[in-house]
Design a protein around this motif. Structure first.
Motif, mmCIF file in Angstrom:
data_model
loop_
_atom_site.group_PDB
_atom_site.id
_atom_site.type_symbol
_atom_site.label_atom_id
_atom_site.label_comp_id
_atom_site.label_asym_id
_atom_site.label_seq_id
_atom_site.Cartn_x
_atom_site.Cartn_y
_atom_site.Cartn_z
ATOM 1 N N ASP A 82 0.840 -1.209 0.000
ATOM 2 C CA ASP A 82 0.000 0.000 0.000
ATOM 3 C C ASP A 82 0.874 1.257 0.000
ATOM 4 O OD1 ASP A 82 1.014 -0.278 2.543
ATOM 5 O OD2 ASP A 82 -0.898 0.038 3.578
ATOM 6 N N SER A 83 1.882 1.266 -0.870
ATOM 7 C CA SER A 83 2.856 2.343 -0.907
ATOM 8 C C SER A 83 3.112 2.748 -2.358
ATOM 9 C CB SER A 83 4.145 1.878 -0.224
ATOM 10 O OG SER A 83 5.117 2.895 -0.196
ATOM 11 N N LEU A 84 3.933 3.776 -2.554
ATOM 12 C CA LEU A 84 4.229 4.290 -3.889
ATOM 13 C C LEU A 84 4.881 3.249 -4.778
ATOM 14 C CD1 LEU A 84 4.521 6.974 -5.701
ATOM 15 C CD2 LEU A 84 6.885 6.944 -4.911
ATOM 16 N N ASN A 85 5.753 2.425 -4.200
ATOM 17 C CA ASN A 85 6.500 1.463 -4.994
ATOM 18 C C ASN A 85 6.973 0.357 -4.063
ATOM 19 O OD1 ASN A 85 8.760 0.267 -6.685
ATOM 20 N ND2 ASN A 85 8.146 1.939 -8.026
ATOM 21 N N ILE A 86 7.069 -0.849 -4.578
ATOM 22 C CA ILE A 86 7.554 -1.946 -3.747
ATOM 23 C C ILE A 86 9.066 -1.852 -3.562
ATOM 24 C CG2 ILE A 86 7.996 -3.659 -5.557
ATOM 25 C CD1 ILE A 86 6.453 -5.655 -3.642
ATOM 26 N N ASP A 87 9.745 -1.063 -4.405
ATOM 27 C CA ASP A 87 11.168 -0.773 -4.257
ATOM 28 C C ASP A 87 11.363 0.638 -3.726
ATOM 29 O OD1 ASP A 87 12.956 -2.964 -5.193
ATOM 30 O OD2 ASP A 87 11.760 -2.794 -7.022
ATOM 31 N N ALA A 88 12.533 0.891 -3.174
ATOM 32 C CA ALA A 88 12.879 2.233 -2.719
ATOM 33 C C ALA A 88 13.041 3.162 -3.922
ATOM 34 C CB ALA A 88 14.174 2.201 -1.914
ATOM 35 N N THR A 89 12.513 4.380 -3.833
ATOM 36 C CA THR A 89 12.679 5.381 -4.889
ATOM 37 C C THR A 89 12.937 6.740 -4.262
ATOM 38 O OG1 THR A 89 10.322 5.894 -4.930
ATOM 39 C CG2 THR A 89 11.082 4.179 -6.422
#
Length: 215
Positions: free
Chosen positions: A151-158
C-alpha cells in the motif's frame, strides 16, 4: 464480506511522479446518441487515455522482462481467488526479514501493510515511502509466494534510480506485484481471499485492477 482495496481513478489524478494523469472523454455523448437510438433511449460511450501505472495496478513479468508473460498470459489463478495474508509494517521505513521469517507464504497473496496509503494524492506520498527490502523479496520468491502487494508508492525504494531489486527478483520468479493498495487495515492477518485481475491486454505488462478481499 467484501473489502475494497483499490484507489478510485479520477480525471487528472497523479499516481506516480512524472506519470501523466488520466484524461476522460466521450466517443458518443448522451446528447448525440439521441440521434442514433429510438426516442427516450440514450447511451454514453466513454473514452479514457491513461498510463497503465495509474491507481492501484498489477505488474506482470512483462513489465520488467521483454520476454516475460504479459497481462494476457499470466494465468488468472495467479491473480484471483488467492488465499491472502497481511504482513503488518506500519511505522517502519521498510519491510525486512524480521517480519517474514517463519511465515508460510507458499501459494499466498502476501500483502504488505505499511499504512502509507493515508498519504495517497499528496506530495508526502511520493517521498521516503516504505518498501520491500531486497533480501525479503528474494526470500518471498524462494518460498513460492503467489503474489505480493503493498500500500505504498512502490515496492522498491525510490530513489535511487536504476536498480529495482524487488521488481527484478519477484517478477523473474513469475510473481505478480500489486502496488498502491489501500484499506489493508481493514483486513485480518489471514483467512481471506484476494482478487486483483486486470483485463487480458496482449503486449502490456501493467494495468489498473479492482483489488478486493473476500472475508
Amino acid at each position: 464480506m467484501i473489502v475494497e482495496l483499490s484507489h478510485r481513478i479520477t480525471e487528472g489524478m497523479v499516481t506516480y511522479p512524472g506519470v501523466p494523469g488520466p484524461v476522460l472523454g466521450s466517443h458518443l455523448t448522451r446528447e448525440d446518441s439521441r440521434e442514433v437510438y429510438a426516442p427516450g433511449t440514450e447511451f454514453h460511450l466513454g473514452t479514457i487515455s491513461m498510463a497503465c501505472n495509474t491507481g492501484t495496478y498489477v505488474d506482470t513479468p512483462h513489465h520488467r522482462y521483454a520476454d516475460g508473460p504479459d497481462l494476457s498470459q499470466v494465468p488468472v489463478e495467479r491473480l484471483a481467488d488467492l488465499p491472502g495474508m497481511v504482513v503488518r509494517a506500519e511505522g517502519r521505513p521498510s519491510v525486512g526479514m524480521d517480519l517474514l521469517d517463519g511465515l508460510d507464504v507458499r501459494g499466498m497473496a502476501v500483502l504488505l501493510h505499511t499504512g502509507w496509503d493515508r498519504h495517497f494524492g499528496t506530495d508526502e506520498y511520493r517521498h521516503a515511502h516504505p518498501y520491500l527490502e531486497a533480501e525479503a523479496a528474494a526470500w518471498l520468491a524462494e518460498q513460492g509466494a503467489a503474489l505480493v502487494g503493498i500500500d505504498s508508492l512502490n515496492i522498491d525504494a525510490t530513489p535511487p534510480r536504476g536498480e529495482r531489486p524487488a521488481h527484478t527478483l519477484l517478477l523473474a520468479a513469475g510473481i505478480p506485484l500489486v502496488e498502491h493498495l489501500t484499506g489493508l487495515a481493514g483486513l485480518p492477518d489471514s483467512g481471506f481471499r484476494f482478487h486483483a485481475a486486470p483485463p487480458m491486454v496482449a503486449g502490456l505488462g501493467t494495468f489498473p485492477v479492482r483489488a478486493y478481499a473476500v472475508l
